[in-house]
Design a protein around this motif. Structure first.
Motif, PDB file in Angstrom:
ATOM      1  N   ALA A 179       0.852  -1.032   0.039  1.00 58.54           N
ATOM      2  CA  ALA A 179      -0.022   0.039   0.036  1.00 58.54           C
ATOM      3  C   ALA A 179       0.961   1.260  -0.145  1.00 58.54           C
ATOM      4  O   ALA A 179       0.269   2.209  -0.448  1.00 58.54           O
ATOM      5  N   GLY A 180       1.994   1.162   0.541  1.00 57.00           N
ATOM      6  CA  GLY A 180       2.756   2.385   0.873  1.00 57.00           C
ATOM      7  C   GLY A 180       4.196   2.491   0.550  1.00 57.00           C
ATOM      8  O   GLY A 180       4.980   3.367   0.973  1.00 57.00           O
ATOM      9  N   ASP A 181       4.787   1.004   0.126  1.00 59.72           N
ATOM     10  CA  ASP A 181       6.168   0.854   0.115  1.00 59.72           C
ATOM     11  C   ASP A 181       6.933   1.313   1.464  1.00 59.72           C
ATOM     12  O   ASP A 181       8.105   1.902   1.322  1.00 59.72           O
ATOM     13  N   LEU A 182       6.266   0.811   2.641  1.00 55.97           N
ATOM     14  CA  LEU A 182       6.915   1.162   3.979  1.00 55.97           C
ATOM     15  C   LEU A 182       7.239  -0.269   4.568  1.00 55.97           C
ATOM     16  O   LEU A 182       6.576  -1.036   4.557  1.00 55.97           O
ATOM     17  N   SER A 183       8.192   0.017   5.405  1.00 55.76           N
ATOM     18  CA  SER A 183       8.629  -1.085   6.208  1.00 55.76           C
ATOM     19  C   SER A 183       7.785  -0.878   7.643  1.00 55.76           C
ATOM     20  O   SER A 183       7.205   0.273   7.789  1.00 55.76           O
ATOM     21  N   LEU A 218       5.805   7.193  11.417  1.00 54.03           N
ATOM     22  CA  LEU A 218       4.689   7.948  10.835  1.00 54.03           C
ATOM     23  C   LEU A 218       3.641   7.925  11.694  1.00 54.03           C
ATOM     24  O   LEU A 218       3.071   8.905  11.785  1.00 54.03           O
ATOM     25  N   ALA A 219       3.182   6.801  12.345  1.00 53.84           N
ATOM     26  CA  ALA A 219       1.649   6.849  12.976  1.00 53.84           C
ATOM     27  C   ALA A 219       2.075   7.553  14.295  1.00 53.84           C
ATOM     28  O   ALA A 219       1.135   8.268  14.740  1.00 53.84           O
ATOM     29  N   ARG A 220       3.253   7.232  14.927  1.00 46.71           N
ATOM     30  CA  ARG A 220       3.350   7.945  16.234  1.00 46.71           C
ATOM     31  C   ARG A 220       3.450   9.529  15.924  1.00 46.71           C
ATOM     32  O   ARG A 220       3.134  10.435  16.715  1.00 46.71           O
ATOM     33  N   LEU A 221       4.059   9.856  14.897  1.00 46.15           N
ATOM     34  CA  LEU A 221       4.353  11.223  14.441  1.00 46.15           C
ATOM     35  C   LEU A 221       3.055  11.749  14.125  1.00 46.15           C
ATOM     36  O   LEU A 221       2.416  12.884  14.597  1.00 46.15           O
ATOM     37  N   GLY A 222       1.997  10.957  13.314  1.00 50.34           N
ATOM     38  CA  GLY A 222       0.880  11.263  12.942  1.00 50.34           C
ATOM     39  C   GLY A 222      -0.182  11.749  14.107  1.00 50.34           C
ATOM     40  O   GLY A 222      -1.227  12.456  14.134  1.00 50.34           O
ATOM     41  N   ASP A 223       0.019  10.737  15.069  1.00 48.66           N
ATOM     42  CA  ASP A 223      -0.845  10.803  16.482  1.00 48.66           C
ATOM     43  C   ASP A 223      -0.373  11.906  17.346  1.00 48.66           C
ATOM     44  O   ASP A 223      -1.250  12.133  18.142  1.00 48.66           O
ATOM     45  N   LEU A 282       8.603  12.537   3.531  1.00 50.18           N
ATOM     46  CA  LEU A 282       7.656  12.035   4.559  1.00 50.18           C
ATOM     47  C   LEU A 282       7.723  12.780   6.071  1.00 50.18           C
ATOM     48  O   LEU A 282       6.975  12.758   6.925  1.00 50.18           O
ATOM     49  N   VAL A 283       9.035  12.992   6.421  1.00 51.23           N
ATOM     50  CA  VAL A 283       9.201  13.569   7.489  1.00 51.23           C
ATOM     51  C   VAL A 283      10.455  14.782   7.502  1.00 51.23           C
ATOM     52  O   VAL A 283      11.199  14.585   6.227  1.00 51.23           O
ATOM     53  N   VAL A 284      10.700  15.671   8.300  1.00 47.58           N
ATOM     54  CA  VAL A 284      11.813  16.398   8.199  1.00 47.58           C
ATOM     55  C   VAL A 284      12.472  16.273   9.633  1.00 47.58           C
ATOM     56  O   VAL A 284      11.957  16.046  10.722  1.00 47.58           O
ATOM     57  N   ARG A 285      13.943  16.572   9.543  1.00 50.26           N
ATOM     58  CA  ARG A 285      14.388  16.413  10.900  1.00 50.26           C
ATOM     59  C   ARG A 285      15.376  17.675  11.003  1.00 50.26           C
ATOM     60  O   ARG A 285      15.682  18.370  10.160  1.00 50.26           O
ATOM     61  N   ALA A 286      15.256  18.104  12.442  1.00 46.64           N
ATOM     62  CA  ALA A 286      16.040  19.330  12.714  1.00 46.64           C
ATOM     63  C   ALA A 286      16.117  19.173  14.425  1.00 46.64           C
ATOM     64  O   ALA A 286      16.032  18.580  14.901  1.00 46.64           O
ATOM     65  N   PRO A 287      17.479  20.019  14.565  1.00 43.09           N
ATOM     66  CA  PRO A 287      17.679  20.160  16.066  1.00 43.09           C
ATOM     67  C   PRO A 287      16.680  20.603  16.817  1.00 43.09           C
ATOM     68  O   PRO A 287      15.530  21.331  16.343  1.00 43.09           O
ATOM     69  N   SER A 288      16.581  19.982  17.834  1.00 39.85           N
ATOM     70  CA  SER A 288      15.429  20.002  19.116  1.00 39.85           C
ATOM     71  C   SER A 288      15.668  21.539  19.592  1.00 39.85           C
ATOM     72  O   SER A 288      16.395  21.844  19.930  1.00 39.85           O
ATOM     73  N   PRO A 289      14.018  22.212  19.482  1.00 42.32           N
ATOM     74  CA  PRO A 289      14.288  23.745  20.092  1.00 42.32           C
ATOM     75  C   PRO A 289      14.513  23.535  21.651  1.00 42.32           C
ATOM     76  O   PRO A 289      15.146  24.466  22.384  1.00 42.32           O
ATOM     77  N   ARG A 347       1.812  12.468   6.216  1.00 46.74           N
ATOM     78  CA  ARG A 347       0.239  12.377   6.719  1.00 46.74           C
ATOM     79  C   ARG A 347      -0.656  11.854   5.414  1.00 46.74           C
ATOM     80  O   ARG A 347      -1.414  11.106   5.710  1.00 46.74           O
ATOM     81  N   ALA A 348      -0.488  12.322   4.227  1.00 51.25           N
ATOM     82  CA  ALA A 348      -1.154  11.765   3.172  1.00 51.25           C
ATOM     83  C   ALA A 348      -0.903  10.304   2.708  1.00 51.25           C
ATOM     84  O   ALA A 348      -1.929   9.456   2.741  1.00 51.25           O
ATOM     85  N   LEU A 349       0.340   9.778   3.066  1.00 49.51           N
ATOM     86  CA  LEU A 349       0.662   8.569   2.975  1.00 49.51           C
ATOM     87  C   LEU A 349       0.037   7.550   4.253  1.00 49.51           C
ATOM     88  O   LEU A 349      -0.386   6.407   3.992  1.00 49.51           O
ATOM     89  N   LEU A 350       0.296   8.153   5.147  1.00 46.80           N
ATOM     90  CA  LEU A 350      -0.323   7.446   6.457  1.00 46.80           C
ATOM     91  C   LEU A 350      -1.961   7.123   6.177  1.00 46.80           C
ATOM     92  O   LEU A 350      -2.213   6.094   6.585  1.00 46.80           O
ATOM     93  N   ALA A 351      -2.461   8.239   5.723  1.00 50.15           N
ATOM     94  CA  ALA A 351      -3.942   8.435   5.493  1.00 50.15           C
ATOM     95  C   ALA A 351      -4.276   7.044   4.448  1.00 50.15           C
ATOM     96  O   ALA A 351      -5.273   6.451   4.566  1.00 50.15           O
ATOM     97  N   ARG A 352      -3.327   6.938   3.504  1.00 51.92           N
ATOM     98  CA  ARG A 352      -3.555   5.865   2.473  1.00 51.92           C
ATOM     99  C   ARG A 352      -3.360   4.575   3.011  1.00 51.92           C
ATOM    100  O   ARG A 352      -4.235   3.521   2.689  1.00 51.92           O
TER     101      ARG A 352
END
Length: 167
Positions: free
Chosen positions: A37-41, A48-53, A87-94, A109-114
């Motif tokens: 469905a999404g070429d995801l492991s 993605l689910a933890r971030l989306g939640d 699908l994500v971006v990484r940055a130094p923590s504020p 988010r769109a891939l997660l919804a799919r």
């Protein structure tokens, strides 16, 4: 008098083997669905689910590693693949310049919804379909204290890092 090694009684051994088999079969089916469905492991989906939640759509990498019980280096690699895919971006923590924060993108988010409807279908069909609603409540009640017991010892990803051969 010699101490005999610890052992499991036949019921415990059967329960253990049943749990391992059920987990393996479910994980295989879920991984297959996520790939198709999404070429995801599975780990990428968990991230993605933890971030989306999350209300902010973000988590620190260390917290993600602990949550999905995955090594820091393995998670860094998986997050890098998700970042390359947009699908994500990484940055130094504020909050802590030594930490990295991962944030889900609109494409994530769109891939997660799919993939989520198919994921729910697989989990529902394989795990919950053969159980009554009361059985599901019982299962949840049985697994929660086991999970809490296992989580009482910090996962490996939370253990202090060794630096320069020092503990």
């Amino acid at each position: 008098m010699t101490d005999s090694p610890p052992s499991l009684d036949p019921v415990q051994l059967g329960a253990y083997f049943d749990l391992i088999e059920v987990t393996s079969l479910l994980r295989h089916a879920v991984e297959q669905q996520l790939r198709e469905a999404g070429d995801l492991s599975y780990v990428q989906f968990q991230l993605l689910a933890r971030l989306g939640d999350s209300p902010s759509g973000s988590h620190r990498m260390t917290d993600l590693a602990d949550g999905v019980v995955y090594s820091r280096s393995g998670l860094t690699y998986q997050a890098g693949l998700l970042e390359k895919a947009g699908l994500v971006v990484r940055a130094p923590s504020p909050d802590d310049e030594r930490s990295v924060t991962v944030t889900i993108t609109d494409a994530g988010r769109a891939l997660l919804a799919r993939v989520l409807p198919g994921h729910i279908e697989v989990v529902s069909g394989l795990l919950f379909e053969p159980l009554s609603p009361d059985d599901v409540v019982t299962l949840a009640g049985l697994l929660a204290p086991v999970r809490e017991h296992m989580r009482s010892t910090p996962p490996r990803s939370a253990a202090p890092r060794r630096r320069g051969g020092k503990a």
